[in-house]
Design an enzyme around this catalytic site. Structure first.
Site, short mmCIF file in Angstrom:
data_model
loop_
_atom_site.label_atom_id
_atom_site.label_comp_id
_atom_site.label_asym_id
_atom_site.label_seq_id
_atom_site.Cartn_x
_atom_site.Cartn_y
_atom_site.Cartn_z
N HIS A 1 0.77 -1.24 0.00
CA HIS A 1 0.00 0.00 0.00
C HIS A 1 0.80 1.30 0.00
CE1 HIS A 1 -3.80 -2.04 0.41
NE2 HIS A 1 -3.30 -2.77 1.39
N HIS B 1 -2.41 -2.34 8.38
CA HIS B 1 -3.55 -2.69 7.52
C HIS B 1 -4.16 -1.42 6.93
CE1 HIS B 1 -7.01 -4.91 6.03
NE2 HIS B 1 -7.78 -3.99 6.58
#
Length: 152
Positions: free
Chosen positions: A37, A144
């Site tokens: 990410h 996350h």
């Protein structure tokens, strides 16, 4: 000789367990989060290549991942969300106080039932915008990607 081996083993265990002050499990999650990410040089044109390189698929299957968001920042900028640069919103999640440029790579198949492509036959197109991001943190470490929030 036995004492020296025991001492060396203890030192090696400490080094293995702690990377940058992180327990080993957090280190794995943090590294995985960064890989998936955080990409400062990401562009919409790179979606196809990067998604293929990362081999991202849906959890527990070989189906193409529907969407993946890349934060165009460096690891320190994203980590700052966990260390005062974000607002807690519950469940160890933090919303960034600042907006980040992001690139969102979406699978080209619009109707999942009509095209069950599996990796590596995934095709992606990208879009970009500037958004606040929501991430989950373990201690001071992002682990996350939760969501993003478009501010209009």
């Amino acid at each position: 000789m036995g004492f020296q081996r025991a001492f060396l083993f203890l030192v090696l265990m400490c080094v293995t367990v702690m990377v940058h002050g992180q327990p080993a499990e957090i280190s794995r999650s943090y590294t995985h989060f960064l890989r998936q990410h955080v990409k400062g040089d990401m562009t919409i044109q790179k979606c196809q290549g990067v998604m293929g390189y990362l081999e991202l698929t849906e959890s527990k299957s070989e189906n193409c991942k529907v969407k993946n968001t890349f934060i165009k920042a460096n690891s320190n900028q994203v980590r700052a969300i966990c260390t005062g640069g974000g607002t807690p919103i519950g469940n160890s999640q933090f919303e960034s106080n600042n907006q980040f440029p992001v690139v969102i790579c979406k699978h080209k198949c619009k109707k999942k039932t009509l095209c069950q492509h599996t990796h590596p036959r995934c095709e992606y197109e990208g879009s970009s915008s500037t958004r606040k991001v929501v991430i989950a943190c373990e201690g001071e470490w992002p682990v996350h990607y939760g969501d993003d929030i478009l501010i209009v």
